[in-house]
Motif scaffolding. Sequence first.
Motif, PDB file in Angstrom:
ATOM      1  N   ARG A  65       0.853  -1.198   0.000  1.00 19.42           N
ATOM      2  CA  ARG A  65       0.000   0.000   0.000  1.00 19.42           C
ATOM      3  C   ARG A  65       0.883   1.239   0.000  1.00 19.42           C
ATOM      4  O   ARG A  65       1.992   1.225   0.537  1.00 19.42           O
ATOM      5  CB  ARG A  65      -0.917   0.039   1.225  1.00 19.42           C
ATOM      6  CG  ARG A  65      -1.904  -1.122   1.290  1.00 19.42           C
ATOM      7  CD  ARG A  65      -2.737  -1.053   2.547  1.00 19.42           C
ATOM      8  NE  ARG A  65      -3.650  -2.185   2.645  1.00 19.42           N
ATOM      9  CZ  ARG A  65      -4.453  -2.388   3.681  1.00 19.42           C
ATOM     10  NH1 ARG A  65      -4.452  -1.551   4.708  1.00 19.42           N
ATOM     11  NH2 ARG A  65      -5.258  -3.430   3.698  1.00 19.42           N
ATOM     12  N   ASP A  66       0.392   2.278  -0.621  1.00 18.58           N
ATOM     13  CA  ASP A  66       1.127   3.531  -0.595  1.00 18.58           C
ATOM     14  C   ASP A  66       1.020   4.178   0.781  1.00 18.58           C
ATOM     15  O   ASP A  66       0.063   3.940   1.524  1.00 18.58           O
ATOM     16  CB  ASP A  66       0.603   4.490  -1.660  1.00 18.58           C
ATOM     17  CG  ASP A  66      -0.897   4.630  -1.610  1.00 18.58           C
ATOM     18  OD1 ASP A  66      -1.510   3.870  -0.849  1.00 18.58           O
ATOM     19  OD2 ASP A  66      -1.444   5.481  -2.317  1.00 18.58           O
ATOM     20  N   LYS A  67       1.977   4.993   1.080  1.00 21.42           N
ATOM     21  CA  LYS A  67       2.049   5.584   2.417  1.00 21.42           C
ATOM     22  C   LYS A  67       1.187   6.850   2.466  1.00 21.42           C
ATOM     23  O   LYS A  67       1.680   7.972   2.453  1.00 21.42           O
ATOM     24  CB  LYS A  67       3.499   5.902   2.772  1.00 21.42           C
ATOM     25  CG  LYS A  67       3.745   6.104   4.254  1.00 21.42           C
ATOM     26  CD  LYS A  67       5.216   6.242   4.557  1.00 21.42           C
ATOM     27  CE  LYS A  67       5.478   6.378   6.050  1.00 21.42           C
ATOM     28  NZ  LYS A  67       6.919   6.500   6.342  1.00 21.42           N
ATOM     29  N   VAL A  68      -0.116   6.653   2.481  1.00 17.65           N
ATOM     30  CA  VAL A  68      -1.075   7.760   2.523  1.00 17.65           C
ATOM     31  C   VAL A  68      -1.969   7.568   3.734  1.00 17.65           C
ATOM     32  O   VAL A  68      -2.563   6.498   3.892  1.00 17.65           O
ATOM     33  CB  VAL A  68      -1.922   7.821   1.236  1.00 17.65           C
ATOM     34  CG1 VAL A  68      -2.948   8.938   1.341  1.00 17.65           C
ATOM     35  CG2 VAL A  68      -1.036   8.025   0.025  1.00 17.65           C
ATOM     36  N   PRO A  69      -2.055   8.542   4.597  1.00 17.65           N
ATOM     37  CA  PRO A  69      -2.932   8.377   5.767  1.00 17.65           C
ATOM     38  C   PRO A  69      -4.395   8.318   5.356  1.00 17.65           C
ATOM     39  O   PRO A  69      -4.861   9.149   4.573  1.00 17.65           O
ATOM     40  CB  PRO A  69      -2.638   9.615   6.615  1.00 17.65           C
ATOM     41  CG  PRO A  69      -2.096  10.614   5.656  1.00 17.65           C
ATOM     42  CD  PRO A  69      -1.359   9.844   4.600  1.00 17.65           C
ATOM     43  N   ARG A  70      -5.092   7.344   5.862  1.00 14.65           N
ATOM     44  CA  ARG A  70      -6.509   7.183   5.543  1.00 14.65           C
ATOM     45  C   ARG A  70      -7.312   7.336   6.827  1.00 14.65           C
ATOM     46  O   ARG A  70      -7.358   6.432   7.654  1.00 14.65           O
ATOM     47  CB  ARG A  70      -6.776   5.812   4.913  1.00 14.65           C
ATOM     48  CG  ARG A  70      -6.229   5.690   3.504  1.00 14.65           C
ATOM     49  CD  ARG A  70      -6.486   4.301   2.943  1.00 14.65           C
ATOM     50  NE  ARG A  70      -6.120   4.220   1.545  1.00 14.65           N
ATOM     51  CZ  ARG A  70      -4.889   3.982   1.111  1.00 14.65           C
ATOM     52  NH1 ARG A  70      -3.915   3.818   1.991  1.00 14.65           N
ATOM     53  NH2 ARG A  70      -4.635   3.918  -0.184  1.00 14.65           N
ATOM     54  N   LYS A  71      -7.912   8.487   6.959  1.00 17.27           N
ATOM     55  CA  LYS A  71      -8.714   8.762   8.139  1.00 17.27           C
ATOM     56  C   LYS A  71     -10.191   8.630   7.777  1.00 17.27           C
ATOM     57  O   LYS A  71     -10.668   9.271   6.842  1.00 17.27           O
ATOM     58  CB  LYS A  71      -8.432  10.170   8.657  1.00 17.27           C
ATOM     59  CG  LYS A  71      -9.153  10.497   9.952  1.00 17.27           C
ATOM     60  CD  LYS A  71      -8.780  11.880  10.439  1.00 17.27           C
ATOM     61  CE  LYS A  71      -9.503  12.223  11.742  1.00 17.27           C
ATOM     62  NZ  LYS A  71      -9.154  13.573  12.217  1.00 17.27           N
ATOM     63  N   GLN A  72     -10.865   7.778   8.484  1.00 15.25           N
ATOM     64  CA  GLN A  72     -12.266   7.554   8.179  1.00 15.25           C
ATOM     65  C   GLN A  72     -13.112   8.760   8.577  1.00 15.25           C
ATOM     66  O   GLN A  72     -12.788   9.495   9.505  1.00 15.25           O
ATOM     67  CB  GLN A  72     -12.772   6.312   8.915  1.00 15.25           C
ATOM     68  CG  GLN A  72     -12.103   5.020   8.459  1.00 15.25           C
ATOM     69  CD  GLN A  72     -12.679   3.819   9.167  1.00 15.25           C
ATOM     70  OE1 GLN A  72     -13.485   3.965  10.076  1.00 15.25           O
ATOM     71  NE2 GLN A  72     -12.270   2.633   8.746  1.00 15.25           N
ATOM     72  N   LYS A  73     -14.169   8.953   7.825  1.00 12.97           N
ATOM     73  CA  LYS A  73     -15.065  10.067   8.078  1.00 12.97           C
ATOM     74  C   LYS A  73     -15.819   9.871   9.393  1.00 12.97           C
ATOM     75  O   LYS A  73     -16.284   8.770   9.692  1.00 12.97           O
ATOM     76  CB  LYS A  73     -16.066  10.199   6.924  1.00 12.97           C
ATOM     77  CG  LYS A  73     -17.009  11.364   7.078  1.00 12.97           C
ATOM     78  CD  LYS A  73     -17.973  11.414   5.911  1.00 12.97           C
ATOM     79  CE  LYS A  73     -18.960  12.552   6.082  1.00 12.97           C
ATOM     80  NZ  LYS A  73     -19.933  12.592   4.959  1.00 12.97           N
TER      81      LYS A  73
END
Length: 275
Positions: A65-73
């Motif tokens: 996976r790319d290093k992108v922060p995924r913050k849920q809504k």
Amino acid sequence: MFRRRLASLVSSSILIPSLRTKTIPLPHSLPFPQGSFPSSIVKHNGFIGFEGFRAYSLLSLNDLRDKVPRKQKTRKGRGIGSGKGKTAGRGHKGQKARGSGKLGFEGGQTPLRRRLPKRGFKNPFSLTFQPVGLGKIAKFINGGKIDSSELITMKTLKDIGAIGKQIKDGVRLMGRGAEQIKWPIHLEVSRVTVRAKEAVEAAGGSVRRVYYNKLGFRALLKPEWFEKKGRLLPKAARPPPKQRDKVDSIGRLPAPTKPIPFSVEEREATSSSSA
């Protein structure tokens, strides 16, 4: 979380050998005999692994996976389990818990809009007219873009480029280049100066001040817009009381091609207003 996953991996590898992951092949340098293997080593499909542990790779193609922060809504007001349930992050009681306050309210102190001083004045009833000189009109007539025998309206001036496209409230006829008018011309504009009117009438022409409201002025300049939308042209509107003495008649729609002769009363009224 890591401990829980490691425990599940160990327990599953002890009970059921994994057939989806490859076990570590036995290198030739291991000091085990060729004939038999210890009980702690299991051989499966030509690969050898230790019983109770299976080869688990920390890097797999499906885990890249790319290093992108995924913050849920944040789902507010969806129950306690959502983390923002019940009060939805507003806390308990108070002004902000009961709704949004008034825009610009500063807790009771004098707001910024009242602390700053007032500067200037803008008249909401002021009108902005685009000026055009008689010299420019004479130049277009000599160039063949305007027929002097026909009525020259504000739409005519806009179509030939004598005035800009950003016309707000109308056109004011100015006396610049009045000495170039040596033949009779007939015009319909919003306002006209005394010098321009005298120059046109001295050459045998006429100038009529007509009134158009916002919608009527738009219908005069762009009648194709109403046709495209499937609408009828609006009716001519009467001028307000404060502008009745500044105009001669109501503007006609669509754009007229022939001038209207002045009556005796109109001529007396225009002569008294210009004097």
